[in-house]
Enzyme design. Structure first.
Site, PDB file in Angstrom:
ATOM      1  CE  LYS A 112      -4.416  -1.350   2.030  1.00 40.65           C
ATOM      2  NZ  LYS A 112      -5.430  -1.011   3.031  1.00 40.65           N
ATOM      3  CE  LYS A 194      -5.462  -7.343  -2.097  1.00 42.36           C
ATOM      4  NZ  LYS A 194      -5.788  -7.016  -0.763  1.00 42.36           N
ATOM      5  CE  LYS A 197     -13.807  -2.691  -0.348  1.00 42.25           C
ATOM      6  NZ  LYS A 197     -13.804  -2.396   1.094  1.00 42.25           N
TER       7      LYS A 197
HETATM    8  P1  AMP Z   1     -11.381  -4.745   2.776  1.00 44.54           P
HETATM    9  O1  AMP Z   1     -12.241  -4.309   1.672  1.00 44.54           O
HETATM   10  O2  AMP Z   1      -9.927  -4.584   2.482  1.00 44.54           O
HETATM   11  O3  AMP Z   1     -11.805  -4.194   4.084  1.00 44.54           O
HETATM   12  O4  AMP Z   1     -11.608  -6.324   2.875  1.00 44.54           O
HETATM   13  C1  AMP Z   1     -12.768  -6.907   3.396  1.00 44.54           C
HETATM   14  C2  AMP Z   1     -12.634  -8.419   3.379  1.00 44.54           C
HETATM   15  O5  AMP Z   1     -12.532  -8.893   2.048  1.00 44.54           O
HETATM   16  C3  AMP Z   1     -11.386  -8.938   4.104  1.00 44.54           C
HETATM   17  O6  AMP Z   1     -11.732 -10.119   4.821  1.00 44.54           O
HETATM   18  C4  AMP Z   1     -10.434  -9.265   2.999  1.00 44.54           C
HETATM   19  O7  AMP Z   1      -9.523 -10.291   3.324  1.00 44.54           O
HETATM   20  C5  AMP Z   1     -11.382  -9.724   1.909  1.00 44.54           C
HETATM   21  N1  AMP Z   1     -10.846  -9.518   0.552  1.00 44.54           N
HETATM   22  C6  AMP Z   1     -10.465  -8.353  -0.017  1.00 44.54           C
HETATM   23  N2  AMP Z   1     -10.037  -8.548  -1.292  1.00 44.54           N
HETATM   24  C7  AMP Z   1     -10.163  -9.880  -1.528  1.00 44.54           C
HETATM   25  C8  AMP Z   1      -9.900 -10.720  -2.657  1.00 44.54           C
HETATM   26  N3  AMP Z   1      -9.444 -10.228  -3.804  1.00 44.54           N
HETATM   27  N4  AMP Z   1     -10.136 -12.041  -2.538  1.00 44.54           N
HETATM   28  C9  AMP Z   1     -10.609 -12.549  -1.384  1.00 44.54           C
HETATM   29  N5  AMP Z   1     -10.883 -11.809  -0.279  1.00 44.54           N
HETATM   30  C10 AMP Z   1     -10.671 -10.503  -0.351  1.00 44.54           C
END
Ligand code: AMP
Ligand code: TRP
Length: 327
Positions: A112, A194, A197
Site C-alpha cells: 500500500k 488479487k 478496491k
Molecule cells: P477490505 O475491503 O480490504 O476491508 O476487505 C474486506 C474483506 O474482504 C477482508 O476479509 C479481505 O480479506 C477480503 N478480501 C479483499 N479482497 C479480496 C480478494 N481479492 N479475494 C478474497 N478476499 C478478499
C-alpha cells in the site's frame, strides 16, 4: 457456548465480489452458528486520505450492502468503529507493546505504501495494531477474512501473546478463519493479482452494485488463456479464477461444473457465469435500493450495534488499563 466471530471491512468504495465471496457471504452463511460482530472500519479507511463527504456516505452504503447481503441485525452486531472509542484507546496501549520490527514485516504496508500517491501516514504503518485492538477487545474466537488479512490476524495473536506474557492472561488468542476456496479472488483483467478496491480500471473487478451490462462487459473481457478445455487447474489462473467464482456463486461441486462445460469453450462458461452473477446480485441490489430509501433505519441499526458492543469493549479496556497501571 457459541464461538464469537469478529470481522471488519473498510468503507472505501463499493465492495467487490472478492470481498463478498471470501468474507461477507461466509459471514452470512454461518450467522446462526456463531455470535457475530461486524465492524465498519472507518478509522482504518482514513489511513489513506478520504474525502470526508464521500466517506460519510460510503459508511452508510456499506452498512446497507452488508444488510442487503444477508447480515441480519437481529443476529449480528453491525457498527462503526469510530463510534466505539475503546478501539482507538486499546490501539494506543498496544502500540506501546509493539516492536517496530514487527510492523516492518507487514506485506500489505509495503504494497500500500508503494501505491500511495501522497505521503505515507503513520496510521498506515500502524494499521495492524488498530486491527489487533478490534479483534482483542471482544475476546474473539474466530476472525473470518480473506487470505490477504492472514498476516494481520497472526500479528494480533502475537501481540496478545506478548501482552499476556508480560502481564499474565489478559487476551484470548484468536484463530484466523480463511475459506478453503476463494480466499483470494483475482483481478479479472490481471488474474495473477488479487482483486482490489483500489484498482480503478473498468474491467478489474465486479462490484455488488454493477448493472447487468457492466457485469456482461467485464466477464466477457476477463483475461483467460489460449486453451479450450475447462478444468480447475491453478496453473491457468484466468480460467481458474472464473471457475472459482462460478463455484462460489452456484455452490455446485467441482466435478459437476467440469462435466457441465465438457467440450464447450470458454465463451460458454463466461456466458453462464454472467447469468449466475446477475441473478445472484439482482435481489441483493433491490434490497439495497430499498434500504437506502430509508437511511434513518440504517443509522439506527448502526447506533444500536454500537450501544450493544460498547459494554464488552469497556470491560476489556478496564482490565487492560488495570494491568498496565493506568488510571
Ligand atoms: P477490505 O475491503 O480490504 O476491508 O476487505 C474486506 C474483506 O474482504 C477482508 O476479509 C479481505 O480479506 C477480503 N478480501 C479483499 N479482497 C479480496 C480478494 N481479492 N479475494 C478474497 N478476499 C478478499
Ligand atoms: N484490515 C481488514 C481489511 O482490510 C479490515 C479489518 C479491520 C478487519 N479490522 C479488522 C478484519 C478486524 C478482521 C478483523 O480487510
Amino acid at each position: 457456548m457459541r464461538k464469537r466471530v469478529l470481522s471488519g471491512i473498510q468503507p472505501t468504495g463499493n465492495i467487490h465480489i472478492g470481498n463478498y465471496l471470501a468474507a461477507v457471504q461466509n459471514w452470512v452463511l454461518r450467522q446462526d452458528e456463531f455470535e457475530n460482530i461486524f465492524c465498519i472500519v472507518d478509522l482504518h479507511a482514513i489511513t489513506i486520505y478520504q474525502d470526508p463527504r464521500i466517506l460519510k456516505r460510503q459508511i452508510r452504503q456499506l452498512a446497507a450492502l452488508l444488510i442487503a447481503s444477508g447480515i441480519d441485525p437481529q443476529k449480528s452486531f453491525v457498527f462503526v468503529q469510530s463510534q466505539v472509542s475503546a478501539h482507538a484507546q486499546l490501539a494506543w496501549i498496544l502500540n506501546c507493546f509493539t516492536p517496530m520490527g514487527w510492523l516492518n514485516r507487514m506485506t500489505q504496508f509495503k504494497e500500500k505504501s508503494k501505491e500511495c500517491k501522497n505521503e505515507v501516514s503513520t496510521g498506515l504503518f500502524d494499521y495492524p495494531v488498530l486491527m489487533a485492538a478490534d479483534i482483542l477487545l471482544y475476546e474473539t474466537d474466530l476472525v473470518p477474512v480473506g487470505e490477504d488479512q492472514k498476516q494481520h490476524v497472526e500479528f494480533a495473536r502475537d501481540i496478545a501473546k506478548r501482552f499476556n506474557s508480560i502481564y499474565g492472561p489478559t487476551f484470548k488468542i484468536p484463530e484466523v478463519l480463511i475459506p478453503e476456496v476463494g480466499a483470494r479472488i483475482m483481478g479479472l483483467d490481471e488474474p495473477t493479482k488479487k482483486m482490489s478496491k483500489s484498482k480503478e480500471r473498468f474491467g478489474h473487478a465486479i462490484y455488488l452494485l454493477d448493472s447487468p451490462d457492466q457485469i456482461r462487459a467485464k466477464i466477457m473481457a476477463a483475461v483467460t488463456d489460449s486453451g479450450r478445455d475447462i478444468h480447475f487447474d491453478q496453473s491457468r489462473p484466468g480460467i481458474y479464477n472464473l471457475l472459482v467464482i462460478y463455484e462460489l456463486f452456484t455452490k455446485y461441486p467441482r466435478p459437476d461444473i467440469e462435466r457441465r462445460f465438457e467440450g464447450k469453450g470458454y465463451v460458454a462458461l463466461k456466458k453462464e457465469l454472467i447469468e449466475v452473477i446477475i441473478e445472484h446480485l439482482r435481489p441483493l441490489q433491490s434490497r439495497y435500493q430499498k434500504l437506502m430509501e430509508d437511511s434513518g433505519q440504517i443509522d439506527s441499526i448502526l447506533q444500536k450495534g454500537a450501544v450493544a458492543v460498547r459494554p464488552i469493549t469497556e470491560k476489556t479496556l478496564a482490565a487492560v488499563k488495570e494491568k498496565v497501571g493506568l488510571w
